[in-house]
Design a protein around this motif. Structure first.
Motif, PDB file in Angstrom:
ATOM      1  N   LEU A  48      82.997  53.191   5.192  1.00 51.04           N
ATOM      2  CA  LEU A  48      83.450  52.491   3.863  1.00 51.04           C
ATOM      3  C   LEU A  48      83.992  51.154   4.250  1.00 51.04           C
ATOM      4  O   LEU A  48      84.947  51.033   5.050  1.00 51.04           O
ATOM      5  CB  LEU A  48      84.372  53.525   3.322  1.00 51.04           C
ATOM      6  N   ALA A  49      83.921  50.274   3.112  1.00 53.00           N
ATOM      7  CA  ALA A  49      84.121  49.051   3.359  1.00 53.00           C
ATOM      8  C   ALA A  49      85.108  48.635   2.117  1.00 53.00           C
ATOM      9  O   ALA A  49      84.638  47.866   1.138  1.00 53.00           O
ATOM     10  CB  ALA A  49      82.952  48.052   3.674  1.00 53.00           C
ATOM     11  N   PRO A  50      86.337  48.704   2.233  1.00 51.10           N
ATOM     12  CA  PRO A  50      87.228  48.440   0.927  1.00 51.10           C
ATOM     13  C   PRO A  50      87.256  46.761   0.735  1.00 51.10           C
ATOM     14  O   PRO A  50      87.256  45.901   1.896  1.00 51.10           O
ATOM     15  CB  PRO A  50      88.424  48.791   1.344  1.00 51.10           C
ATOM     16  N   ALA A  51      87.260  46.224  -0.337  1.00 48.88           N
ATOM     17  CA  ALA A  51      87.070  45.059  -0.668  1.00 48.88           C
ATOM     18  C   ALA A  51      88.560  44.516  -1.661  1.00 48.88           C
ATOM     19  O   ALA A  51      88.675  43.561  -2.106  1.00 48.88           O
ATOM     20  CB  ALA A  51      86.194  44.691  -1.543  1.00 48.88           C
ATOM     21  N   LEU A  90      83.447  66.860  13.889  1.00 53.37           N
ATOM     22  CA  LEU A  90      84.853  67.307  13.255  1.00 53.37           C
ATOM     23  C   LEU A  90      84.982  66.287  12.170  1.00 53.37           C
ATOM     24  O   LEU A  90      84.599  65.027  12.487  1.00 53.37           O
ATOM     25  CB  LEU A  90      85.751  67.154  14.224  1.00 53.37           C
ATOM     26  N   PRO A  91      85.726  66.638  11.060  1.00 54.50           N
ATOM     27  CA  PRO A  91      86.302  65.525  10.082  1.00 54.50           C
ATOM     28  C   PRO A  91      87.336  64.860  10.521  1.00 54.50           C
ATOM     29  O   PRO A  91      88.380  65.488  11.106  1.00 54.50           O
ATOM     30  CB  PRO A  91      86.568  66.477   8.780  1.00 54.50           C
ATOM     31  N   CYS A  92      87.558  63.629  10.460  1.00 54.59           N
ATOM     32  CA  CYS A  92      88.584  62.612  10.384  1.00 54.59           C
ATOM     33  C   CYS A  92      88.440  61.399   9.893  1.00 54.59           C
ATOM     34  O   CYS A  92      87.320  61.088   9.397  1.00 54.59           O
ATOM     35  CB  CYS A  92      89.104  62.604  11.728  1.00 54.59           C
ATOM     36  N   VAL A  93      89.659  60.523   9.688  1.00 56.31           N
ATOM     37  CA  VAL A  93      89.618  59.211   8.992  1.00 56.31           C
ATOM     38  C   VAL A  93      90.250  58.390   9.985  1.00 56.31           C
ATOM     39  O   VAL A  93      91.180  58.534  10.700  1.00 56.31           O
ATOM     40  CB  VAL A  93      90.448  59.182   7.540  1.00 56.31           C
ATOM     41  N   ILE A  94      89.089  57.376  10.445  1.00 59.65           N
ATOM     42  CA  ILE A  94      89.633  56.152  11.194  1.00 59.65           C
ATOM     43  C   ILE A  94      89.762  55.049  10.270  1.00 59.65           C
ATOM     44  O   ILE A  94      88.754  54.723   9.463  1.00 59.65           O
ATOM     45  CB  ILE A  94      88.583  56.272  12.488  1.00 59.65           C
ATOM     46  N   VAL A  95      90.849  54.213  10.620  1.00 60.76           N
ATOM     47  CA  VAL A  95      90.915  52.887   9.823  1.00 60.76           C
ATOM     48  C   VAL A  95      90.971  51.883  10.965  1.00 60.76           C
ATOM     49  O   VAL A  95      91.533  51.883  12.093  1.00 60.76           O
ATOM     50  CB  VAL A  95      92.047  52.727   9.070  1.00 60.76           C
ATOM     51  N   ILE A 132      87.087  53.737   7.805  1.00 59.07           N
ATOM     52  CA  ILE A 132      87.457  52.843   6.847  1.00 59.07           C
ATOM     53  C   ILE A 132      87.421  51.141   7.526  1.00 59.07           C
ATOM     54  O   ILE A 132      88.164  51.175   8.299  1.00 59.07           O
ATOM     55  CB  ILE A 132      88.665  53.009   6.046  1.00 59.07           C
ATOM     56  N   LEU A 133      86.314  50.531   7.193  1.00 57.54           N
ATOM     57  CA  LEU A 133      86.351  49.310   7.766  1.00 57.54           C
ATOM     58  C   LEU A 133      86.700  47.982   7.108  1.00 57.54           C
ATOM     59  O   LEU A 133      86.026  47.736   6.255  1.00 57.54           O
ATOM     60  CB  LEU A 133      84.624  49.112   8.325  1.00 57.54           C
ATOM     61  N   SER A 134      88.186  47.829   7.619  1.00 58.09           N
ATOM     62  CA  SER A 134      88.670  46.844   6.733  1.00 58.09           C
ATOM     63  C   SER A 134      88.807  45.356   7.337  1.00 58.09           C
ATOM     64  O   SER A 134      88.166  45.410   8.541  1.00 58.09           O
ATOM     65  CB  SER A 134      90.109  47.318   6.423  1.00 58.09           C
ATOM     66  N   ASP A 135      89.661  44.493   6.970  1.00 59.18           N
ATOM     67  CA  ASP A 135      89.922  43.109   7.980  1.00 59.18           C
ATOM     68  C   ASP A 135      91.141  42.808   7.569  1.00 59.18           C
ATOM     69  O   ASP A 135      91.823  43.188   7.047  1.00 59.18           O
ATOM     70  CB  ASP A 135      88.751  42.419   7.685  1.00 59.18           C
ATOM     71  N   GLY A 136      91.677  41.968   8.367  1.00 57.39           N
ATOM     72  CA  GLY A 136      93.035  41.426   8.252  1.00 57.39           C
ATOM     73  C   GLY A 136      93.422  40.690   6.970  1.00 57.39           C
ATOM     74  O   GLY A 136      94.550  40.956   6.440  1.00 57.39           O
ATOM     75  N   VAL A 137      92.452  40.396   6.241  1.00 61.79           N
ATOM     76  CA  VAL A 137      92.723  40.035   4.812  1.00 61.79           C
ATOM     77  C   VAL A 137      93.137  41.179   3.886  1.00 61.79           C
ATOM     78  O   VAL A 137      94.089  41.054   3.410  1.00 61.79           O
ATOM     79  CB  VAL A 137      91.596  38.994   4.206  1.00 61.79           C
ATOM     80  N   ILE A 138      92.499  42.046   3.807  1.00 60.68           N
ATOM     81  CA  ILE A 138      92.402  43.206   3.053  1.00 60.68           C
ATOM     82  C   ILE A 138      93.905  43.843   3.492  1.00 60.68           C
ATOM     83  O   ILE A 138      94.471  44.525   2.689  1.00 60.68           O
ATOM     84  CB  ILE A 138      91.225  44.157   2.904  1.00 60.68           C
ATOM     85  N   GLY A 139      93.917  43.911   4.723  1.00 64.71           N
ATOM     86  CA  GLY A 139      95.218  44.561   5.507  1.00 64.71           C
ATOM     87  C   GLY A 139      96.449  44.071   4.873  1.00 64.71           C
ATOM     88  O   GLY A 139      97.447  44.796   4.830  1.00 64.71           O
ATOM     89  N   GLN A 140      96.633  42.629   5.079  1.00 65.71           N
ATOM     90  CA  GLN A 140      97.693  41.902   5.012  1.00 65.71           C
ATOM     91  C   GLN A 140      98.329  41.524   3.563  1.00 65.71           C
ATOM     92  O   GLN A 140      99.289  41.342   3.242  1.00 65.71           O
ATOM     93  CB  GLN A 140      97.724  40.632   5.656  1.00 65.71           C
ATOM     94  N   MET A 141      97.074  41.344   2.702  1.00 65.15           N
ATOM     95  CA  MET A 141      97.290  40.938   1.234  1.00 65.15           C
ATOM     96  C   MET A 141      98.131  42.058   0.537  1.00 65.15           C
ATOM     97  O   MET A 141      97.747  43.103   0.977  1.00 65.15           O
ATOM     98  CB  MET A 141      95.996  40.376   0.742  1.00 65.15           C
ATOM     99  N   MET A 142      98.796  41.470  -0.584  1.00 64.86           N
ATOM    100  CA  MET A 142      99.170  42.528  -1.542  1.00 64.86           C
ATOM    101  C   MET A 142      98.452  42.184  -2.690  1.00 64.86           C
ATOM    102  O   MET A 142      98.280  41.125  -3.268  1.00 64.86           O
ATOM    103  CB  MET A 142     100.906  42.320  -1.822  1.00 64.86           C
ATOM    104  N   GLU A 143      98.283  43.400  -3.316  1.00 67.99           N
ATOM    105  CA  GLU A 143      97.722  43.403  -4.800  1.00 67.99           C
ATOM    106  C   GLU A 143      98.196  44.607  -5.778  1.00 67.99           C
ATOM    107  O   GLU A 143      98.715  45.310  -5.018  1.00 67.99           O
ATOM    108  CB  GLU A 143      96.372  43.532  -4.725  1.00 67.99           C
TER     109      GLU A 143
END
Lengths: 183, 360
Positions: free
Chosen positions: B141-144, B100-105, B169-180
């Motif tokens: 997927l690893a967003p930077a 099944l298709p789905c997106v998990i962050v 989508i494998l992110s982390d506290g830096v990418i989640g909390q920062m603003m750009e």
């Protein structure tokens, strides 16, 4: 041009929103920006800080350990961040409540009596904009028109009527900055 | 022109999901990703696009709601941070098994256990090597950047439906909390009932008289059938490895040394490359954007050119194993990391490169 800034103080002083307005104004001026807050246990202990980077180029690391400018609003933050200012860099602090003043000889140091002035004028809500004004007086990185646009973008529409008050506070801040040590 | 905004990574992935035509989000709060659901709740997309946003009673409930929504051919997603993602692993394995298709962050925080709320990258093994039980893979997927948090929501749904496979989508506290600064895509409409029937004929969208009923399950008690099913899955994973590898190179053309890093570590390492180059060290950076499929071939190519490779992660050393496999130990590979919620500085990365790779 790349300017790396740390803004630090108590939660509720508008530290994070000052950083946000600065960053949004940078975007409006067509620059690259990053805004990295403390969100961890430090924040829960009552202090807040945010690292803001404004640059002409793509920003590599949003996490930095030395800064061109430190804007400091309480004693804990002064103790923590004085040593992180790059040699030749800039430290601005509000002396209200400060008992141990900065001692470094290799940086430029200025004070801004923002909380006293905000109290006198009954402008406590725009205290952070007074401080921002002091910074912009020393480092006019962002043109006033883009600060205006940054305020429009940062504040929800229902608060847009407060923008002139915020801009007035920035002007007041420009007049309050005092040199302590200039290299 | 696309709309420009200053956003947190967590807000960006949430806004981008609405714009990608997401049908439903099911989650449970945990730091440092709670802004995802907070933002969605505040936007009230049920009044505009019709997207459902629901706070479930637990992480286990949330992932099973995703299982249900995905079974019906809907674009559904969930998000959490490390301990919460551990709770979701059973559901993720079932969803992979049922194709099944789905997106998990996952906005990773330091572990193990409840660990810390500060950023980390110590869920690499869990993300690319399974996490749940059974022979399955997630596209990881690893967003930077905040921009990639937004971009990967739409890309995640596209890949998930292309392969009928969960995307993480494998992110982390830096990418989640920062603003750009982030450029947002236009709104894409949600699938209509007719589109679901046409695009996902396997889904349980309501049986009609002219066809057999669709059954969604991850269970087959007949071992021969189950083996055939797992072989079919493996062929899908091979296709992903052939077609979906994504990576970015930075200053590798003349590099004598190489740093490999993903997510926020890649941002820090990029600055480390600048610092090292200013000292006269010819170093480049390879940033895997997909962690599965891993960029094995470009790494093997670069291994012919460089004298040593430093893998930089906020962990005890997990991705470093895949780097070693990719270069078949033909060149020296070392790991440098901080962990437990500590973020390495660019200077520390340069020092590790000098000590472990150049001097070692």
């Amino acid at each position: 041009m790349t300017e790396e800034i740390i803004i630090a103080g108590f939660g509720g002083q508008g530290v994070l929103s000052m950083g946000k307005i600065l960053a949004y104004s940078g975007i409006m001026q067509n620059q690259e920006v990053s805004w990295m807050p403390s969100y961890g246990p430090e924040m829960r202990g009552g202090t807040a800080n945010v690292a803001v980077v404004i640059s002409d180029e793509r920003i590599s690391s949003p996490v930095i350990n030395s800064y061109d400018t430190a804007i400091i609003l309480n004693q804990q933050s002064l103790d923590k961040f004085e040593s992180t200012v790059k040699p030749g860099g800039l430290l601005i602090y509000d002396p209200n409540g400060i008992t141990h003043h900065p001692t470094r000889k290799d940086i430029n140091i200025y004070t801004i009596e923002a909380s006293e002035e905000a109290g006198k004028l009954g402008l406590m809500k725009t205290f952070n904009m007074i401080v921002l004004g002091g910074f912009l007086k020393l480092k006019p990185l962002i043109q006033p028109e883009f600060i205006h646009k940054g305020l429009e973008k940062s504040l929800p529409a229902r608060h847009h009527k407060l923008i002139p008050e915020n801009e007035k506070a920035i002007e007041i801040g420009k007049g309050l900055i005092k040199a302590v040590q200039v290299l | 022109m696309k709309e420009l905004r200053l956003m947190k990574g967590n807000e960006a992935v949430a806004e981008a999901a609405i714009r990608a035509g997401c049908d439903g989000y099911f989650g449970y709060p945990i730091t440092p990703q709670s802004e995802i659901m907070e933002y969605l709740m505040a936007q009230q997309p049920e009044k505009t696009t019709g997207m459902v946003v629901l706070q479930a009673e637990s992480e286990v409930a949330a992932i099973n709601m995703v299982y249900g929504g995905a079974s019906c051919g809907k674009r559904v997603m969930t998000s959490s941070s490390s301990p919460g993602i551990s709770l979701k692993q059973e559901g993720i394995s079932y969803i992979a098994g049922a194709e099944l298709p789905c997106v998990i962050v996952n906005v990773v925080r330091g572990g193990p256990g409840l660990g810390t709320i500060q950023p980390s990258q110590s869920d690499y093994f869990q993300s690319v090597k399974g996490g749940g039980h059974g022979d399955y893979r997630l596209i990881v997927l690893a967003p930077a950047s905040v921009q990639e948090m937004a971009d990967f929501a739409g890309l995640g749904f596209d890949l998930a439906f292309k392969y009928r496979n969960p995307v993480l989508i494998l992110s982390d506290g830096v990418i989640g909390q920062m603003m750009e600064k982030v450029e947002l895509d236009e709104f894409k409409p949600r699938f209509t009932k007719e589109e679901i029937a046409k695009n996902t004929p396997w889904a349980t969208f309501g049986k009609t008289d002219d066809r057999e009923r669709n059954i969604i399950t991850s269970l087959d008690l007949d071992s021969a059938k189950q083996e055939k099913h797992v072989t079919h899955l493996s062929e899908k994973y091979k296709l992903m490895e052939e077609n979906e590898v994504r990576f970015e190179e930075f200053q590798t053309e003349d590099a004598e040394y190489l740093i490999v890093a993903y997510g926020s570590s890649a941002r820090i390492s990029q600055k480390a490359v600048d610092i090292a180059r200013a000292k006269g060290i010819k170093v480049g950076l390879l940033r895997p954007i997909t962690l599965f499929p891993f960029p094995k071939k470009p790494l093997a190519e670069l291994a012919k050119q460089v004298k040593g490779i430093l893998s930089v992660e906020m962990s005890l050393g997990q991705m470093v194993e895949d780097v070693k496999l990719a270069v078949e130990c033909k060149v020296k590979v070392e790991h440098f990391g901080r962990y437990g919620g500590i973020i390495p500085t660019p200077d520390e990365v340069v020092a590790a490169l000098e000590q472990k790779i150049i001097g070692g």
